[in-house]
Design an enzyme around this catalytic site. Structure first.
Site, PDB file in Angstrom:
ATOM      1  N   LYS A   1       0.825  -1.210   0.000  1.00 12.25           N
ATOM      2  CA  LYS A   1       0.000   0.000   0.000  1.00 12.25           C
ATOM      3  C   LYS A   1       0.859   1.260   0.000  1.00 12.25           C
ATOM      4  CE  LYS A   1      -1.766   1.700   3.905  1.00 12.25           C
ATOM      5  NZ  LYS A   1      -1.834   3.159   4.158  1.00 12.25           N
ATOM      6  N   ASN A   2       1.808   1.317   0.948  1.00  9.93           N
ATOM      7  CA  ASN A   2       2.604   2.538   1.083  1.00  9.93           C
ATOM      8  C   ASN A   2       3.501   2.784  -0.124  1.00  9.93           C
ATOM      9  OD1 ASN A   2       1.464   3.086   3.565  1.00  9.93           O
ATOM     10  ND2 ASN A   2       3.094   2.105   4.729  1.00  9.93           N
TER      11      ASN A   2
ATOM     12  N   ARG B   1      -3.402  10.487   4.623  1.00 12.39           N
ATOM     13  CA  ARG B   1      -2.134  11.182   4.844  1.00 12.39           C
ATOM     14  C   ARG B   1      -1.250  11.221   3.597  1.00 12.39           C
ATOM     15  NH1 ARG B   1       0.119  14.807   8.392  1.00 12.39           N
ATOM     16  NH2 ARG B   1       2.355  14.729   8.168  1.00 12.39           N
TER      17      ARG B   1
ATOM     18  N   CYS C   1      -5.068   8.255   9.613  1.00 10.39           N
ATOM     19  CA  CYS C   1      -5.256   7.700  10.954  1.00 10.39           C
ATOM     20  C   CYS C   1      -4.775   8.683  12.016  1.00 10.39           C
ATOM     21  CB  CYS C   1      -4.481   6.397  11.097  1.00 10.39           C
ATOM     22  SG  CYS C   1      -5.208   5.003  10.221  1.00 10.39           S
TER      23      CYS C   1
ATOM     24  N   ARG D   1       2.681  13.731  13.117  1.00 12.89           N
ATOM     25  CA  ARG D   1       3.281  13.546  11.804  1.00 12.89           C
ATOM     26  C   ARG D   1       3.372  14.881  11.051  1.00 12.89           C
ATOM     27  NH1 ARG D   1       0.505   8.155   9.391  1.00 12.89           N
ATOM     28  NH2 ARG D   1      -1.439   9.201   9.892  1.00 12.89           N
ATOM     29  N   PRO D   2       4.157  15.821  11.553  1.00  8.47           N
ATOM     30  CA  PRO D   2       4.132  17.187  11.044  1.00  8.47           C
ATOM     31  C   PRO D   2       4.607  17.311   9.602  1.00  8.47           C
ATOM     32  CG  PRO D   2       5.997  16.877  12.515  1.00  8.47           C
ATOM     33  CD  PRO D   2       5.143  15.643  12.625  1.00  8.47           C
ATOM     34  N   MET D   3       4.054  18.308   8.907  1.00  4.92           N
ATOM     35  CA  MET D   3       4.416  18.574   7.518  1.00  4.92           C
ATOM     36  C   MET D   3       5.662  19.446   7.409  1.00  4.92           C
ATOM     37  SD  MET D   3       2.711  17.178   5.046  1.00  4.92           S
ATOM     38  CE  MET D   3       3.061  18.318   3.694  1.00  4.92           C
ATOM     39  N   ASP D   4       6.158  19.965   8.521  1.00  5.63           N
ATOM     40  CA  ASP D   4       7.284  20.888   8.417  1.00  5.63           C
ATOM     41  C   ASP D   4       8.538  20.217   7.857  1.00  5.63           C
ATOM     42  OD1 ASP D   4       7.384  19.442  10.873  1.00  5.63           O
ATOM     43  OD2 ASP D   4       8.888  20.833  11.646  1.00  5.63           O
TER      44      ASP D   4
ATOM     45  N   ASP E   1       4.400  -0.031  12.124  1.00  3.52           N
ATOM     46  CA  ASP E   1       3.145  -0.548  11.586  1.00  3.52           C
ATOM     47  C   ASP E   1       2.898  -2.014  11.925  1.00  3.52           C
ATOM     48  OD1 ASP E   1       2.313   1.833  10.537  1.00  3.52           O
ATOM     49  OD2 ASP E   1       2.850   1.392   8.472  1.00  3.52           O
TER      50      ASP E   1
ATOM     51  N   ILE F   1       8.213   5.994  17.132  1.00  2.93           N
ATOM     52  CA  ILE F   1       7.926   6.661  15.859  1.00  2.93           C
ATOM     53  C   ILE F   1       6.734   7.608  15.997  1.00  2.93           C
ATOM     54  CG2 ILE F   1       7.426   6.339  13.421  1.00  2.93           C
ATOM     55  CD1 ILE F   1      10.148   5.251  14.302  1.00  2.93           C
TER      56      ILE F   1
ATOM     57  N   ARG G   1      -8.552   0.185   4.372  1.00  2.54           N
ATOM     58  CA  ARG G   1      -7.549   1.099   3.843  1.00  2.54           C
ATOM     59  C   ARG G   1      -6.219   0.389   3.596  1.00  2.54           C
ATOM     60  NH1 ARG G   1      -5.929   4.907   7.493  1.00  2.54           N
ATOM     61  NH2 ARG G   1      -4.754   5.765   5.755  1.00  2.54           N
TER      62      ARG G   1
END
Length: 422
Positions: free
Chosen positions: A22-23, A94, A118, A123-126, A308, A330, A400
């Site tokens: 999936k990923n 995400r 989820c 899980r920051p976008m910076d 995961d 994580i 998902r």
């Protein structure tokens, strides 16, 4: 909403085919935006997240066709590309943020909503923003959208990430393929999905070296062409189904599995008393004795133990002899499955990023609620070995990341069925 009913039914035996990752697929699909020529992905998993990414790419102007019962994705982005990734689509997943790098590389500008997915941590976008800014992008947050522009296109640069983010590595890698000059990413993620993306981009004409290590070098090219690429085996689905005979007993061969995808995970299985044997077609798993041994687990970026697989491993350790400690390094807030396992009789104490699991002789079936994707399947695994009936509610998370989970488990002897909601 649908529910899944699982009844403990003894050992499992047979074969389970493992789908494409999936990923990996969610990363490969946005790569179609980098070229006007067709990109075809084979061994694609049939999941709701893949459908969401399909919807997003189509909204951006890409053509996406599903062939061979969804296992092949034929894509092309030869028309006019829309630079706006809308909130109504992006909020569902995400991985939608992975269109940001390709849009910047292709168009020089993009407007992408902050993503959803989820609820397992910030899980920051910076980290993504810093990586793309290093390539010359100017990015501003306005009303929940990232507005990204470049002056004269992206330019090669050296950038070191403060954390080995998989998504930021993927965004940087795709963007840098069309940047002017040489780009170097330090402290890059090393996951197999990164290597799979690099392999696909090389087939499209990209010049990339060092993928699979902490330093990746990309020499920008003027254009990329089309390609056909098979999606790598899903190591998380692989690890999940490896745990089924470990929990229930029996012997299951996971078709398409490879040790190098789950090395650290296999080390923990061995310590717990589980044999993993390589075969011509995959990996065969069996339990050595009647009772497993407790082991300690620390989640880490690849090649360490995958976050995961933490929830699924906790389900296994609930009936191991002794006390195990799981440390989640994580994502914060990723022990939400623990209270649900406790409803089934598990003895678990959670303190921040640590969970102590003291094994019991057997779990007991109970109504439980899935809180996220991996929690969903951990409760199903627990139910396979529990006494009586377990009802797992809110399994929309499950769809998902796992295709046809009931069919795969029934094929090896599990008693499991899905009940459709109203």
């Amino acid at each position: 909403m649908d529910s899944i009913i699982v009844t403990g039914n003894g050992p499992l035996n047979g074969q389970i085919p493992i789908a494409g990752a999936k990923n990996a697929c969610l990363t490969l699909m946005p790569a179609t935006l980098l070229s006007e020529e067709p990109l075809t992905l084979t061994n694609a998993p049939r999941l709701s997240d893949i459908r969401t990414m399909t919807t997003l790419l189509r909204s951006l102007g890409a053509e996406v066709s599903t062939l061979q019962d969804g296992k092949v994705l034929a894509m092309a982005s030869h028309g006019e590309i829309n630079p706006v990734a809308d909130y109504d689509i992006v909020r569902k997943m995400r991985a939608s943020n992975l269109v940001l790098g390709p849009l910047l590389a292709r168009l020089g500008h993009a407007v992408v909503s902050l993503p959803g997915g989820c609820a397992i941590g910030a899980r920051p976008m910076d980290i993504h923003i810093d990586a793309l800014t290093a390539l010359g992008a100017e990015i501003e947050l306005k009303e929940g959208y990232l507005h990204a522009t470049t002056k004269g296109g992206l330019k090669g640069a050296v950038h070191e990430m403060r954390f080995a983010s998989v998504g930021a590595t993927e965004n940087f890698l795709m963007a840098a393929t069309l940047a002017k000059g040489t780009s170097v990413l330090k402290n890059a993620a090393r996951e197999p999905e990164i290597v799979d993306l690099a392999n696909c981009l090389r087939k499209m004409g990209a010049q990339i070296e060092g993928d699979g290590t902490s330093t990746i070098e990309i020499q920008g090219v003027d254009r990329l062409h089309g390609a056909t690429h098979p999606v790598v085996t899903d190591r998380i689905e692989l690890g999940t189904y490896m745990l089924a005979p470990a929990i229930c007993g029996g012997e299951v061969e996971c078709l398409g599995g490879r040790i190098e995808l789950v090395g650290a995970f296999c080390e923990k299985l061995d310590a717990a008393g589980i044999d993993v044997e390589e075969t011509a077609r995959g990996l065969k798993v069996r339990r050595r004795g009647d009772r497993l041994r407790a082991v300690d687990v620390v989640t880490e970026p690849f090649p360490g133990f995958p976050t995961d697989l933490q929830a699924q491993m906790m389900a296994l350790l609930c009936t191991a002899e002794g006390a195990s400690v799981l440390e989640e390094k994580i994502f914060e807030n990723r022990f939400m499955h623990a209270p649900e396992l406790m409803r089934m009789g598990a003895k678990i104490e959670v303190h921040g990023g640590h969970a102590k699991v003291t094994g019991v002789n057997r779990l007991k079936g109970a109504p439980v609620m899935a809180t996220d994707l991996r929690a969903s399947v951990s409760l199903i695994l627990a139910g396979l070995a529990a006494e009586g009936e377990t009802i797992v509610n809110r399994v929309y998370h499950l769809d998902r990341g796992y295709e046809r989970v009931e069919d795969k488990l029934r094929a090896v002897g599990a008693k499991i069925e899905r009940i459709s909601g109203q």
